[in-house]
Design an enzyme around this catalytic site. Structure first.
Site, PDB file in Angstrom:
ATOM      1  N   SER A 169     -22.413  70.892 -73.719  1.00 53.25           N
ATOM      2  CA  SER A 169     -23.569  70.186 -74.256  1.00 53.25           C
ATOM      3  C   SER A 169     -24.867  70.527 -73.527  1.00 53.25           C
ATOM      4  O   SER A 169     -25.239  71.687 -73.458  1.00 53.25           O
ATOM      5  CB  SER A 169     -23.293  68.690 -74.232  1.00 53.25           C
ATOM      6  OG  SER A 169     -24.291  68.009 -74.929  1.00 53.25           O
ATOM      7  N   HIS A 170     -25.510  69.526 -72.961  1.00 50.82           N
ATOM      8  CA  HIS A 170     -26.819  69.702 -72.330  1.00 50.82           C
ATOM      9  C   HIS A 170     -26.715  70.236 -70.904  1.00 50.82           C
ATOM     10  O   HIS A 170     -27.737  70.488 -70.272  1.00 50.82           O
ATOM     11  CB  HIS A 170     -27.547  68.364 -72.320  1.00 50.82           C
ATOM     12  CG  HIS A 170     -26.696  67.293 -71.705  1.00 50.82           C
ATOM     13  ND1 HIS A 170     -25.587  66.778 -72.346  1.00 50.82           N
ATOM     14  CD2 HIS A 170     -26.744  66.702 -70.504  1.00 50.82           C
ATOM     15  CE1 HIS A 170     -25.015  65.887 -71.560  1.00 50.82           C
ATOM     16  NE2 HIS A 170     -25.693  65.829 -70.436  1.00 50.82           N
ATOM     17  N   ASP A 227     -26.201  68.560 -80.866  1.00 45.56           N
ATOM     18  CA  ASP A 227     -25.967  67.198 -81.349  1.00 45.56           C
ATOM     19  C   ASP A 227     -27.035  66.203 -80.892  1.00 45.56           C
ATOM     20  O   ASP A 227     -27.108  65.093 -81.411  1.00 45.56           O
ATOM     21  CB  ASP A 227     -24.551  66.701 -81.007  1.00 45.56           C
ATOM     22  CG  ASP A 227     -24.228  66.771 -79.530  1.00 45.56           C
ATOM     23  OD1 ASP A 227     -25.091  67.196 -78.742  1.00 45.56           O
ATOM     24  OD2 ASP A 227     -23.085  66.408 -79.172  1.00 45.56           O
ATOM     25  N   ARG A 228     -27.880  66.611 -79.931  1.00 43.83           N
ATOM     26  CA  ARG A 228     -28.936  65.694 -79.479  1.00 43.83           C
ATOM     27  C   ARG A 228     -30.272  66.053 -80.099  1.00 43.83           C
ATOM     28  O   ARG A 228     -30.455  67.171 -80.578  1.00 43.83           O
ATOM     29  CB  ARG A 228     -29.085  65.772 -77.963  1.00 43.83           C
ATOM     30  CG  ARG A 228     -27.856  65.329 -77.225  1.00 43.83           C
ATOM     31  CD  ARG A 228     -28.149  65.263 -75.747  1.00 43.83           C
ATOM     32  NE  ARG A 228     -26.971  64.750 -75.058  1.00 43.83           N
ATOM     33  CZ  ARG A 228     -26.998  64.177 -73.866  1.00 43.83           C
ATOM     34  NH1 ARG A 228     -28.138  64.078 -73.210  1.00 43.83           N
ATOM     35  NH2 ARG A 228     -25.893  63.726 -73.316  1.00 43.83           N
ATOM     36  N   ASP A 231     -30.167  70.073 -78.091  1.00 41.82           N
ATOM     37  CA  ASP A 231     -29.505  70.434 -76.828  1.00 41.82           C
ATOM     38  C   ASP A 231     -28.563  71.622 -77.010  1.00 41.82           C
ATOM     39  O   ASP A 231     -28.533  72.256 -78.064  1.00 41.82           O
ATOM     40  CB  ASP A 231     -28.758  69.222 -76.254  1.00 41.82           C
ATOM     41  CG  ASP A 231     -27.524  68.860 -77.067  1.00 41.82           C
ATOM     42  OD1 ASP A 231     -27.517  69.111 -78.279  1.00 41.82           O
ATOM     43  OD2 ASP A 231     -26.552  68.332 -76.486  1.00 41.82           O
ATOM     44  N   ASP A 243     -25.399  72.130 -77.631  1.00 44.90           N
ATOM     45  CA  ASP A 243     -24.463  72.207 -78.754  1.00 44.90           C
ATOM     46  C   ASP A 243     -25.020  71.593 -80.034  1.00 44.90           C
ATOM     47  O   ASP A 243     -24.289  71.421 -81.016  1.00 44.90           O
ATOM     48  CB  ASP A 243     -23.119  71.564 -78.392  1.00 44.90           C
ATOM     49  CG  ASP A 243     -23.233  70.099 -78.038  1.00 44.90           C
ATOM     50  OD1 ASP A 243     -24.294  69.687 -77.536  1.00 44.90           O
ATOM     51  OD2 ASP A 243     -22.260  69.357 -78.251  1.00 44.90           O
ATOM     52  N   LYS A 249     -22.946  62.998 -83.448  1.00 51.54           N
ATOM     53  CA  LYS A 249     -24.396  62.903 -83.519  1.00 51.54           C
ATOM     54  C   LYS A 249     -24.926  64.259 -83.958  1.00 51.54           C
ATOM     55  O   LYS A 249     -24.235  65.266 -83.832  1.00 51.54           O
ATOM     56  CB  LYS A 249     -24.975  62.449 -82.183  1.00 51.54           C
ATOM     57  CG  LYS A 249     -24.583  63.289 -80.969  1.00 51.54           C
ATOM     58  CD  LYS A 249     -25.032  62.569 -79.699  1.00 51.54           C
ATOM     59  CE  LYS A 249     -24.779  63.360 -78.434  1.00 51.54           C
ATOM     60  NZ  LYS A 249     -23.406  63.221 -77.926  1.00 51.54           N
TER      61      LYS A 249
HETATM   62  C1  VG1 Z   1     -23.701  61.355 -71.756  1.00 50.82           C
HETATM   63  C2  VG1 Z   1     -24.532  60.353 -72.524  1.00 50.82           C
HETATM   64  C3  VG1 Z   1     -23.737  59.823 -73.702  1.00 50.82           C
HETATM   65  C4  VG1 Z   1     -23.296  60.993 -74.577  1.00 50.82           C
HETATM   66  C5  VG1 Z   1     -22.529  62.001 -73.743  1.00 50.82           C
HETATM   67  C6  VG1 Z   1     -22.169  63.252 -74.520  1.00 50.82           C
HETATM   68  O1  VG1 Z   1     -22.544  60.726 -71.246  1.00 50.82           O
HETATM   69  O2  VG1 Z   1     -24.945  59.297 -71.688  1.00 50.82           O
HETATM   70  O3  VG1 Z   1     -24.531  58.916 -74.419  1.00 50.82           O
HETATM   71  O4  VG1 Z   1     -22.465  60.550 -75.626  1.00 50.82           O
HETATM   72  O5  VG1 Z   1     -23.311  62.410 -72.625  1.00 50.82           O
HETATM   73  O6  VG1 Z   1     -23.304  63.820 -75.073  1.00 50.82           O
HETATM   74  P1  VG1 Z   1     -22.421  60.215 -69.715  1.00 50.82           P
HETATM   75  O7  VG1 Z   1     -21.010  59.733 -69.558  1.00 50.82           O
HETATM   76  O8  VG1 Z   1     -22.788  61.369 -68.841  1.00 50.82           O
HETATM   77  O9  VG1 Z   1     -23.445  59.115 -69.581  1.00 50.82           O
HETATM   78  V1  VG1 Z   1     -23.329  65.478 -75.355  1.00 50.82           V
HETATM   79  O10 VG1 Z   1     -24.723  65.844 -76.161  1.00 50.82           O
HETATM   80  O11 VG1 Z   1     -22.784  65.993 -73.947  1.00 50.82           O
HETATM   81  O12 VG1 Z   1     -21.977  65.841 -76.353  1.00 50.82           O
HETATM   82 CO    CO Z   2     -24.633  67.716 -76.885  1.00 47.68          CO
END
Ligand code: VG1
Ligand code: CO
Length: 542
Positions: free
Chosen positions: A112-113, A280-281, A276, A278, A375
């Site tokens: 992801s990010h 989804d954000r 981001d 992948d 998302k």
């Molecule tokens: C974080 C965010 C959460 C989100 C998750 C995955 O998790 O706070 O809201 O769903 O990342 O997002 P954490 O446990 O680090 O707070 V992504 O865009 O990585 O798929």
């Molecule tokens: Co993501």
């Protein structure tokens, strides 16, 4: 030829908030990825000859693991693998494909990010047949299997060339390489009035989209510049790179600072957005105003009926617990159902499947709807564009009129990254120990009305998730939440979520840090943050 390879288990393959995430070198250990993929195939429900979707965000190590996953799927009885060209699929596009192709599930390779590259992060996430992230029951089963695994199965044949669209076979299994954008764009056509957005852009409305060298580049170019006719150059950083150009593909004020500063100019574009790693954000920016993700969720929920796919109204809203209560105020005024879930998109799946909610969101820049079970960054941008095209107002006007109607919820999240794991656990344990005696305590002008450790009972399947974050609510509704991240790959990350509600429009123009100042100081006193972490200030404020 199918080979059975002996292996020994790893003890650290427990998926977190969103799949298994580790540093690339950790994933490169012999058999590490193979073990986890075999554990998925052994643990999940799938019929004979099942369809599996595979894709990733294009980060370093994607190519190797996609090849492995295809060769292992061929050796484990799958009938067909659907994979994006060059291994590229955004998380929401993968979710859509799982649903439309009636797959038993999908493997998304992404962290992801989190940053990428040889020393960056890598991740493997499994999604189930509804297109959504595996719920805890499934991730637990995968983890249990990973601890007892003694062998994995793999085809000795090479995986096909993923740059060429079309079908080929490995063992008996079909590998279908597809255009990663086409099905996704077709879905967006059913939800939004793309012609109206196109006309709005043609009439002089200007936008900028920052793909952050991550997966949304091809989607954004095809949709914003192609379908909607925005001028070339509207999409910046639009080529996916294995290391995201050395950047951090997280669309927030810190990592998308350049985009934000362009939008803060008097002659900047009308609208800016970013996504981001992948896809989804989302980050939504108007000229002169950054829309907080919690506000964006509330505004989308209040205006979704302006988009054709939601013209009949929405069934309800769900938000993760730390997300601000701005959306709750929309639900209350409009008579909509409202749900509060633990952090992570997997908790929305049952509510969406049961038709209890249409729109979901998280404070961490995640918004989406029942069109997929993830998302969806580009979806959120199109939703905003559709709303802007119909209302004909600026982002700032829409945000300010929303605050006038529903009140303003000042909000910030403070992240303390890579802190000592024991210090972080100690901080949370100490908070939990003090919860019972907290109600009634006074801090400055703030009096604690309730304090608890959030637990959630899924209203559809009755499953219970405990210890999802410490909530401290003050009389008047201000709130501070403490929780530890479940996506980091080094040390611990403490997240402190702060919100204050303001109904008086005359007090809506304050800076968030000013409106939240007393609460921020109080959070440090209650959480003993600086004393226990040794940090005077957070690393990232969003
Ligand atoms: C974080 C965010 C959460 C989100 C998750 C995955 O998790 O706070 O809201 O769903 O990342 O997002 P954490 O446990 O680090 O707070 V992504 O865009 O990585 O798929
Ligand atoms: Co993501």
């Amino acid at each position: 030829m199918i080979e059975t390879v002996a292996t020994t288990p790893f003890d650290d393959q427990k998926p977190g908030t969103s799949g298994l995430r580790k540093k690339v070198p950790h994933f490169q250990q012999p058999n590490y990825a193979q073990n986890f993929i075999q554990s998925i195939f052994d643990a999940v429900e799938r019929p004979e000859e099942a369809v599996l979707v595979i894709g990733g965000d294009g980060r370093f190590f994607n190519r190797e693991v996609i090849q492995l996953a295809i060769r292992m799927a061929a050796a484990n009885g799958y009938g067909r693998v659907v994979v994006g060209q060059n291994g590229i699929l955004s998380t929401p596009a993968a979710s859509n494909l799982i649903r439309t192709r009636k797959a038993s599930g999908g493997i998304v390779l992404s962290a992801s990010h989190n940053p990428g590259g040889p020393k960056g992060d890598f991740g493997i996430k499994y999604n189930i047949a509804n297109g959504g992230p595996a719920p805890e029951g499934v991730t637990e089963a995968i983890y249990r299997r990973s601890k007892e695994l003694s062998a994995y199965r793999i085809s000795q044949a090479a995986a096909p060339d993923l740059s060429v669209l079309g079908e080929s076979r490995i063992e008996g299994m079909v590998v279908e390489v597809i255009d990663p954008v086409a099905d996704y764009l077709a879905l967006m056509e059913t939800l939004f009035d793309l012609d109206r957005i196109k006309a709005h852009l043609a009439a002089g409305f200007t936008m900028r989209f920052d793909a952050m060298h991550a997966v949304t580049g091809p989607y954004a170019k095809a949709i914003f510049e192609g379908r909607l006719g925005a001028p070339a150059g509207t999409v910046i950083n639009g080529t996916p790179l294995e290391d995201f150009g050395g950047g951090h593909p997280d669309p927030n004020a810190v990592y998308a600072a350049e985009l934000i500063s362009e939008l803060m100019q008097a002659d900047g574009p009308d609208f800016g957005a970013a996504s981001d790693g992948d896809g989804d954000r989302n980050l939504i920016v108007g000229r002169g105003v950054v829309v907080s993700p919690s506000d964006s969720l509330a505004i989308i929920a209040a205006n979704a009926h302006l988009a054709p796919g939601y013209a009949g109204g929405i069934a309800g809203i769900a938000r993760s617990m730390p997300t601000s209560q701005a959306a709750d105020r929309v639900a209350a005024k409009r008579g909509l159902a409202m749900f509060e879930t633990p952090t992570g998109w997997k908790f929305f799946g049952n509510l969406l499947d049961a038709g209890k909610v249409t729109i979901c969101g998280e404070e961490s820049s995640g918004t989406g709807s029942d069109h997929v079970r993830e998302k969806d960054g580009v979806w959120a941008v199109l939703m905003w564009l559709n709303i802007l095209a119909v209302r004909g107002e600026s982002v700032r006007e829409i945000v300010e009129s929303h605050w006038r109607e529903f009140g303003r919820t000042y909000y910030q999240r403070h992240d303390y990254e890579e802190i000592d794991k024991r210090a972080a656990d100690g901080l949370m344990a100490s908070l939990r120990d003090r919860l019972a005696s907290m109600a009634g305590q006074r801090f400055g002008t703030l009096v604690v009305s309730e304090a608890d450790d959030f637990s959630y009972k899924d209203p559809v399947d009755g499953s219970i998730s405990t210890s999802q974050g410490v909530r401290i609510v003050f009389s008047g509704g201000s709130r501070v939440v403490f929780r530890l991240s479940g996506t980091g790959t080094k040390g611990a990350t403490l997240r402190v979520y702060l919100e204050v509600f303001e109904s008086n429009p005359e007090r809506h123009a304050r800076a968030p840090e000013e409106a939240l100042a007393e609460l921020i100081a109080t959070a440090d006193v209650i959480g003993e943050i600086s004393r226990r972490t040794g940090r005077a200030a957070p690393d990232v404020i969003t």
